[in-house]
Design a protein around this motif. Structure first.
Motif, short mmCIF file in Angstrom:
data_model
loop_
_atom_site.label_atom_id
_atom_site.label_comp_id
_atom_site.label_asym_id
_atom_site.label_seq_id
_atom_site.Cartn_x
_atom_site.Cartn_y
_atom_site.Cartn_z
N GLN A 1 15.04 -14.76 -32.83
CA GLN A 1 16.04 -14.83 -33.90
C GLN A 1 17.36 -14.19 -33.48
N ARG B 1 19.12 -16.75 -31.61
CA ARG B 1 19.59 -17.85 -32.47
C ARG B 1 20.70 -17.43 -33.42
N GLN B 2 20.61 -16.21 -33.95
CA GLN B 2 21.47 -15.84 -35.07
C GLN B 2 22.51 -14.76 -34.79
N TYR C 1 28.30 -13.92 -41.53
CA TYR C 1 27.00 -14.55 -41.30
C TYR C 1 25.91 -13.85 -42.11
N VAL D 1 21.58 -13.60 -42.42
CA VAL D 1 20.23 -13.95 -42.01
C VAL D 1 19.52 -14.35 -43.30
#
Length: 152
Positions: A33, A36-37, A124, A126
């Protein structure tokens, strides 16, 4: 506590982020993650300058030694006023704060400061609490406990 703060507290409690940290972290998923993030904006670079995760991203602060570090305290990074204010109050990163923050930075800052005008610079979010907890577990696994204590 104003309506916004109560709403944020209820939302966090509904995500399982109330009194206890999210259980059963998966470090391998946290690494996935993070890649990816988080990697587009953050790096994890140790005191010797070695990149442990990420690239040379500079949009967000270095996440090495995050656990127990005061909010808004990475040398040379320009934080927003809200997160700096919490750091000046001595607020430190832990799993619960990290998970709540990365899931909705501005809402979390507003609730913590009891200020509906507080804003976070991190746009951003999550989306999954489990992924956020896994990212935290991954990040804290990259820095030994004594490393985090040395950065305070």
């Amino acid at each position: 506590m104003d309506l916004l703060s109560r709403g944020a507290a209820l939302a966090l409690a509904g995500l399982g982020l109330g009194a206890a940290p999210v259980a059963a972290q998966d470090i391998a998923n946290g690494e996935l993650q993070f890649g990816r993030q988080c990697v587009a904006c953050h790096v994890v670079r140790d005191e010797d300058g070695r990149v442990l995760a990420g690239r040379n991203a500079r949009t967000g602060p270095n996440l090495h030694g995050l656990e127990g570090r005061k909010l808004g305290s990475v040398e040379g990074f320009r934080y927003g006023d809200a997160i700096t204010a919490l750091g000046e109050r001595g607020v430190e990163w832990n799993e619960e704060r990290f998970v709540a923050y990365v899931m909705d930075p501005t809402a979390w800052l507003r609730a913590e400061l009891d200020d509906r005008r507080a804003r976070g610079k991190m746009a951003y979010r999550v989306r999954d609490a489990k992924d956020a907890a896994d990212i935290y577990a991954y990040l804290t696994g990259l820095a030994p406990a004594e490393s985090a204590e040395a950065q305070q």
